[in-house]
Design a protein around this motif. Structure first.
Motif, PDB file in Angstrom:
ATOM      1  N   GLY A   1       0.751  -1.353   0.037  1.00  0.00           N
ATOM      2  CA  GLY A   1       0.087   0.313   0.148  1.00  0.00           C
ATOM      3  C   GLY A   1       0.763   1.335   0.061  1.00  0.00           C
ATOM      4  O   GLY A   1       2.027   1.149   0.356  1.00  0.00           O
ATOM      5  N   THR A   2       0.282   2.372  -0.467  1.00  0.00           N
ATOM      6  CA  THR A   2       0.909   3.548  -0.402  1.00  0.00           C
ATOM      7  C   THR A   2       1.434   4.348   0.774  1.00  0.00           C
ATOM      8  O   THR A   2       2.165   4.905   0.962  1.00  0.00           O
ATOM      9  CB  THR A   2      -0.038   4.426  -1.329  1.00  0.00           C
ATOM     10  N   SER A   3       0.663   3.995   1.730  1.00  0.00           N
ATOM     11  CA  SER A   3       0.908   4.502   2.993  1.00  0.00           C
ATOM     12  C   SER A   3       2.451   4.070   3.529  1.00  0.00           C
ATOM     13  O   SER A   3       2.824   5.056   3.899  1.00  0.00           O
ATOM     14  CB  SER A   3      -0.119   4.094   4.096  1.00  0.00           C
ATOM     15  N   VAL A   4       2.899   2.990   3.296  1.00  0.00           N
ATOM     16  CA  VAL A   4       4.224   2.557   3.687  1.00  0.00           C
ATOM     17  C   VAL A   4       4.931   3.470   2.816  1.00  0.00           C
ATOM     18  O   VAL A   4       5.913   3.814   3.596  1.00  0.00           O
ATOM     19  CB  VAL A   4       4.200   1.181   3.187  1.00  0.00           C
ATOM     20  N   ILE A   5       4.838   3.753   1.540  1.00  0.00           N
ATOM     21  CA  ILE A   5       5.815   4.525   0.871  1.00  0.00           C
ATOM     22  C   ILE A   5       5.602   5.935   1.022  1.00  0.00           C
ATOM     23  O   ILE A   5       6.886   6.562   1.122  1.00  0.00           O
ATOM     24  CB  ILE A   5       5.522   4.387  -0.825  1.00  0.00           C
ATOM     25  N   THR A   6       4.388   6.419   1.589  1.00  0.00           N
ATOM     26  CA  THR A   6       4.402   7.931   2.110  1.00  0.00           C
ATOM     27  C   THR A   6       5.379   7.951   3.094  1.00  0.00           C
ATOM     28  O   THR A   6       5.966   9.035   3.462  1.00  0.00           O
ATOM     29  CB  THR A   6       2.963   8.223   2.286  1.00  0.00           C
ATOM     30  N   ALA A   7       5.333   7.052   4.160  1.00  0.00           N
ATOM     31  CA  ALA A   7       6.099   7.048   5.149  1.00  0.00           C
ATOM     32  C   ALA A   7       7.611   7.135   4.982  1.00  0.00           C
ATOM     33  O   ALA A   7       8.645   7.835   5.458  1.00  0.00           O
ATOM     34  CB  ALA A   7       5.982   5.860   6.327  1.00  0.00           C
ATOM     35  N   ALA A   8       8.050   6.153   3.906  1.00  0.00           N
ATOM     36  CA  ALA A   8       9.285   6.261   3.377  1.00  0.00           C
ATOM     37  C   ALA A   8       9.863   7.620   2.827  1.00  0.00           C
ATOM     38  O   ALA A   8      10.993   8.093   2.972  1.00  0.00           O
ATOM     39  CB  ALA A   8       9.574   4.992   2.529  1.00  0.00           C
ATOM     40  N   GLN A   9       8.901   8.074   2.181  1.00  0.00           N
ATOM     41  CA  GLN A   9       9.106   9.336   1.407  1.00  0.00           C
ATOM     42  C   GLN A   9       9.608  10.333   2.327  1.00  0.00           C
ATOM     43  O   GLN A   9      10.513  11.245   2.444  1.00  0.00           O
ATOM     44  CB  GLN A   9       7.905   9.960   0.580  1.00  0.00           C
ATOM     45  N   GLN A  10       8.844  10.562   3.474  1.00  0.00           N
ATOM     46  CA  GLN A  10       8.999  11.483   4.531  1.00  0.00           C
ATOM     47  C   GLN A  10      10.470  10.984   5.430  1.00  0.00           C
ATOM     48  O   GLN A  10      11.077  11.931   5.842  1.00  0.00           O
ATOM     49  CB  GLN A  10       7.576  11.443   5.880  1.00  0.00           C
ATOM     50  N   ARG A  11      10.588   9.738   5.557  1.00  0.00           N
ATOM     51  CA  ARG A  11      11.855   9.505   6.307  1.00  0.00           C
ATOM     52  C   ARG A  11      13.161   9.731   5.305  1.00  0.00           C
ATOM     53  O   ARG A  11      14.246  10.195   5.822  1.00  0.00           O
ATOM     54  CB  ARG A  11      11.984   7.942   6.434  1.00  0.00           C
TER      55      ARG A  11
END
Length: 158
Positions: A23-33
């Motif tokens: 899911g994209t929420s996992v990648i959104t967290a990565a993008q912030q990190r």
């Protein structure tokens, strides 16, 4: 920007795999990190991704396999980016996530990285240097001189 080209080419298949399977929420967290410089080797985003997949390698017959060793290598690549490169990669991932689901593959992510880097004044070149023969070297970018054996001294003929 050559580090950004290398890193984005390496991580794109795994980000696409994660976006499609977790899911994209996992990648959104990565993008912030990525933007916050909190990705470090051994404890970064990709290592956490392996844990989310319960150690199954997060891949299949036609997908790249992400194991702990590969995860650490990818996190180390991310940790080595400059602040500017991290910001560009973060913005590219954010734009990629806003795209329709059928455009969330590695090629489209690399397109976003290339467009943002070129608008920022950089140029992304994806290459795989190779070398053959004795004394050959393969290098994507060299800053400085290369001396391949021999001597710099001139011989006196007298």
């Amino acid at each position: 920007m050559s580090d950004l080209a290398t890193v984005s080419a390496e991580i794109a298949p795994y980000l696409a795999l994660a976006a499609n399977s977790l899911g994209t929420s996992v990648i959104t967290a990565a993008q912030q990190r990525i933007a916050e410089r909190t990705v470090t080797a051994g404890e970064g985003f990709f290592r956490r991704l392996v844990r989310r997949g319960d150690g199954d390698g997060l891949g299949g017959a036609t997908q790249p396999v992400l194991d702990a060793e590969r995860a650490d290598a990818l996190d180390e690549l991310l940790a080595g980016l400059t602040h500017e490169e991290r910001q560009l990669l973060s913005a590219a991932v954010a734009a990629w996530l806003r795209a329709p689901a059928d455009r969330r593959d590695e090629r489209h992510l690399l397109d976003h990285v290339g467009r943002l880097a070129s608008s920022a004044g950089g140029r992304i070149v994806y290459s795989t240097p190779t070398a053959t023969g004795q004394g050959s070297i393969a290098a994507g970018e060299i800053h400085g001189d290369i001396h391949m054996g021999g001597s710099d001294r001139t011989r006196d003929s007298s």
